[in-house]
Write an enzyme that holds these catalytic residues in place. Sequence first.
Site, PDB file in Angstrom:
ATOM      1  N   ALA A 188       0.793  -1.196  -0.023  1.00 13.62           N
ATOM      2  CA  ALA A 188       0.000   0.098   0.126  1.00 13.62           C
ATOM      3  C   ALA A 188       0.911   1.242   0.064  1.00 13.62           C
ATOM      4  CB  ALA A 188      -0.803  -0.081   1.252  1.00 13.62           C
ATOM      5  N   GLY A 217       5.218   3.134  -0.385  1.00 12.73           N
ATOM      6  CA  GLY A 217       6.577   3.208  -0.521  1.00 12.73           C
ATOM      7  C   GLY A 217       7.058   2.245  -1.516  1.00 12.73           C
ATOM      8  N   ILE A 218       8.025   1.319  -0.956  1.00 11.39           N
ATOM      9  CA  ILE A 218       8.707   0.238  -1.882  1.00 11.39           C
ATOM     10  C   ILE A 218       7.876  -0.807  -2.278  1.00 11.39           C
ATOM     11  CG2 ILE A 218      10.632  -1.244  -1.790  1.00 11.39           C
ATOM     12  CD1 ILE A 218      12.059   0.589   0.252  1.00 11.39           C
ATOM     13  N   ASP A 233      -3.073  -8.254   9.132  1.00 14.13           N
ATOM     14  CA  ASP A 233      -2.100  -7.365  10.034  1.00 14.13           C
ATOM     15  C   ASP A 233      -0.924  -8.499  10.349  1.00 14.13           C
ATOM     16  OD1 ASP A 233      -0.646  -6.328  11.977  1.00 14.13           O
ATOM     17  OD2 ASP A 233      -2.529  -6.160  13.503  1.00 14.13           O
ATOM     18  N   LEU A 234       0.146  -8.241   9.756  1.00 12.47           N
ATOM     19  CA  LEU A 234       1.385  -9.154   9.973  1.00 12.47           C
ATOM     20  C   LEU A 234       1.990  -9.194  11.402  1.00 12.47           C
ATOM     21  CD1 LEU A 234       2.903  -8.636   6.299  1.00 12.47           C
ATOM     22  CD2 LEU A 234       1.375 -10.344   7.166  1.00 12.47           C
ATOM     23  N   GLY A 238       7.052  -3.387   6.634  1.00 12.94           N
ATOM     24  CA  GLY A 238       7.932  -3.321   7.528  1.00 12.94           C
ATOM     25  C   GLY A 238       7.515  -1.601   8.325  1.00 12.94           C
ATOM     26  N   SER A 251      18.167  -3.934   5.031  1.00 11.38           N
ATOM     27  CA  SER A 251      18.292  -2.519   5.151  1.00 11.38           C
ATOM     28  C   SER A 251      19.735  -2.288   5.256  1.00 11.38           C
ATOM     29  CB  SER A 251      17.658  -1.822   6.418  1.00 11.38           C
ATOM     30  OG  SER A 251      18.166  -0.604   6.742  1.00 11.38           O
ATOM     31  N   TYR A 266      15.277  -2.095  15.051  1.00 13.01           N
ATOM     32  CA  TYR A 266      15.210  -2.332  13.855  1.00 13.01           C
ATOM     33  C   TYR A 266      16.276  -2.601  12.914  1.00 13.01           C
ATOM     34  CZ  TYR A 266      14.381  -0.382   8.848  1.00 13.01           C
ATOM     35  OH  TYR A 266      14.329  -0.264   7.722  1.00 13.01           O
ATOM     36  N   LYS A 271      16.689  -6.474  10.665  1.00 17.22           N
ATOM     37  CA  LYS A 271      17.093  -6.626   9.270  1.00 17.22           C
ATOM     38  C   LYS A 271      18.464  -7.497   9.159  1.00 17.22           C
ATOM     39  CE  LYS A 271      13.922  -3.933   7.709  1.00 17.22           C
ATOM     40  NZ  LYS A 271      12.935  -4.349   6.769  1.00 17.22           N
TER      41      LYS A 271
HETATM   42  P1  NAD Z   1       6.273   2.572   4.000  1.00 20.47           P
HETATM   43  O1  NAD Z   1       6.020   3.040   5.496  1.00 20.47           O
HETATM   44  O2  NAD Z   1       6.213   3.587   2.761  1.00 20.47           O
HETATM   45  O3  NAD Z   1       5.627   1.049   3.677  1.00 20.47           O
HETATM   46  C1  NAD Z   1       5.329   0.083   4.591  1.00 20.47           C
HETATM   47  C2  NAD Z   1       4.308  -0.794   4.256  1.00 20.47           C
HETATM   48  O4  NAD Z   1       4.208  -1.771   5.390  1.00 20.47           O
HETATM   49  C3  NAD Z   1       2.979   0.168   4.495  1.00 20.47           C
HETATM   50  O5  NAD Z   1       2.279   0.022   3.272  1.00 20.47           O
HETATM   51  C4  NAD Z   1       2.474  -0.296   5.960  1.00 20.47           C
HETATM   52  O6  NAD Z   1       0.965  -0.260   5.939  1.00 20.47           O
HETATM   53  C5  NAD Z   1       2.848  -1.951   5.941  1.00 20.47           C
HETATM   54  N1  NAD Z   1       2.796  -2.511   7.104  1.00 20.47           N
HETATM   55  C6  NAD Z   1       3.283  -1.854   8.103  1.00 20.47           C
HETATM   56  N2  NAD Z   1       2.931  -2.565   9.240  1.00 20.47           N
HETATM   57  C7  NAD Z   1       2.034  -3.758   8.751  1.00 20.47           C
HETATM   58  C8  NAD Z   1       1.427  -4.816   9.245  1.00 20.47           C
HETATM   59  N3  NAD Z   1       1.352  -4.724  10.830  1.00 20.47           N
HETATM   60  N4  NAD Z   1       0.942  -5.487   8.611  1.00 20.47           N
HETATM   61  C9  NAD Z   1       0.712  -5.487   7.265  1.00 20.47           C
HETATM   62  N5  NAD Z   1       1.441  -4.204   6.728  1.00 20.47           N
HETATM   63  C10 NAD Z   1       1.965  -3.536   7.470  1.00 20.47           C
HETATM   64  O7  NAD Z   1       7.655   2.093   4.301  1.00 20.47           O
HETATM   65  P2  NAD Z   1       9.007   1.668   3.277  1.00 20.47           P
HETATM   66  O8  NAD Z   1       9.994   2.737   3.073  1.00 20.47           O
HETATM   67  O9  NAD Z   1       8.555   1.431   1.772  1.00 20.47           O
HETATM   68  O10 NAD Z   1       9.211   0.197   3.653  1.00 20.47           O
HETATM   69  C11 NAD Z   1       9.299  -0.724   2.977  1.00 20.47           C
HETATM   70  C12 NAD Z   1      10.564  -1.769   3.678  1.00 20.47           C
HETATM   71  O11 NAD Z   1      11.673  -1.337   3.189  1.00 20.47           O
HETATM   72  C13 NAD Z   1      10.481  -1.918   5.067  1.00 20.47           C
HETATM   73  O12 NAD Z   1      10.754  -3.221   5.438  1.00 20.47           O
HETATM   74  C14 NAD Z   1      11.649  -1.165   5.485  1.00 20.47           C
HETATM   75  O13 NAD Z   1      12.060  -1.384   6.558  1.00 20.47           O
HETATM   76  C15 NAD Z   1      12.528  -1.314   4.424  1.00 20.47           C
HETATM   77  N6  NAD Z   1      13.749  -0.117   4.112  1.00 20.47           N
HETATM   78  C16 NAD Z   1      13.250   0.990   4.063  1.00 20.47           C
HETATM   79  C17 NAD Z   1      14.203   1.893   3.909  1.00 20.47           C
HETATM   80  C18 NAD Z   1      13.950   3.616   3.769  1.00 20.47           C
HETATM   81  O14 NAD Z   1      14.668   4.485   3.658  1.00 20.47           O
HETATM   82  N7  NAD Z   1      12.484   4.023   3.269  1.00 20.47           N
HETATM   83  C19 NAD Z   1      15.468   1.693   3.932  1.00 20.47           C
HETATM   84  C20 NAD Z   1      15.902   0.351   4.270  1.00 20.47           C
HETATM   85  C21 NAD Z   1      14.752  -0.483   4.178  1.00 20.47           C
END
Ligand code: NAD
Length: 271
Positions: A10, A12-13, A41-42, A71, A115, A153, A157
């Site tokens: 939903a 970001g990545i 809900d994970l 995440g 990460s 965190y 990872k």
């Molecule tokens: P984001 O917040 O945009 O997206 C994270 C998604 O995870 C959201 O859609 C959220 O609803 C979902 N989520 C959170 N808790 C949940 C749950 N209990 N059940 C189901 N879904 C759940 O963040 P992002 O930056 O796109 O992160 C994506 C992944 O990349 C994560 O694992 C994050 O740790 C990792 N990451 C991000 C970065 C960064 O700088 N953004 C860097 C390294 C790693």
Amino acid sequence: MTTVAVTGSASGIGRATAERLAADGHSVIGVDLHDADVVADLATPHGRDAAVADVLAACAGVLDGLVTCAGLGGVPDRAGSLVVEVNYFGTVDLLDGLRPALARSDAPAAVAIASNSTTAQPGIPMDVVDACLAGDREAARAAADTAGSIAAYPATKTAICRWVRRHATQEPWVGAGIRLNAISPGLIETALVAEQRADAMMGPLIGLFPIPVGRGGRPEEIAGLIAFLLGPEGRFFCGSNLLIDGGTEALLRPDDWPTPWDLDPSVFPRS
Ligand code: NAD
């Protein structure tokens, strides 16, 4: 066309990955708390079991790809145990639960998102890592609550990277034709980072994060690497952890990798 499940779809990545894979002609099953094909809900074992069951139903038991993006970041008022549940168990329980469906595909692959905090953030609480890898949920939750989510965190990872490297080469994974790899992004401009920027304590620190290319990453740049790893050109990758961080880690630790393999000299004399 192949069928790929993406957690965290939903935002970001995960969202960029779902959009990229759909644009490439794949059928995507998104998993998230909201705005997803599978709403789950994970953070709980029950939610993870439900997610696995719903994905299996949606793919009719055959899955070509799995990407675990769901995440939570570390922030001062978030419990470390919640980060352990979502980041670590929300990853490995989905990988475990959907592995049989991947094994039924002709060319399956899975990518777990880790990460660069694993090697760029000092002071990782290794008791969290060890408890996660031991599958001891209660110990992992307790240790993470003690450490707090900011320190927990990178521990979650690190545990993901080790889990991937331990399992990727084994019979149930590569032996079943499934290529399993990890990607370790650096700072990517998503809601996760926006939350940290908005925090009074973390915001200024995020601004100091060194990124040699001069900007944060875009979710689409991670999605492109994920698409490559899932596709035919990525078939020689197995158990890799691909760092994609705009140069942060190379700047901070230029000589730490490759780490030489120092064998016991009593067994392998040096001359
Ligand atoms: P984001 O917040 O945009 O997206 C994270 C998604 O995870 C959201 O859609 C959220 O609803 C979902 N989520 C959170 N808790 C949940 C749950 N209990 N059940 C189901 N879904 C759940 O963040 P992002 O930056 O796109 O992160 C994506 C992944 O990349 C994560 O694992 C994050 O740790 C990792 N990451 C991000 C970065 C960064 O700088 N953004 C860097 C390294 C790693």
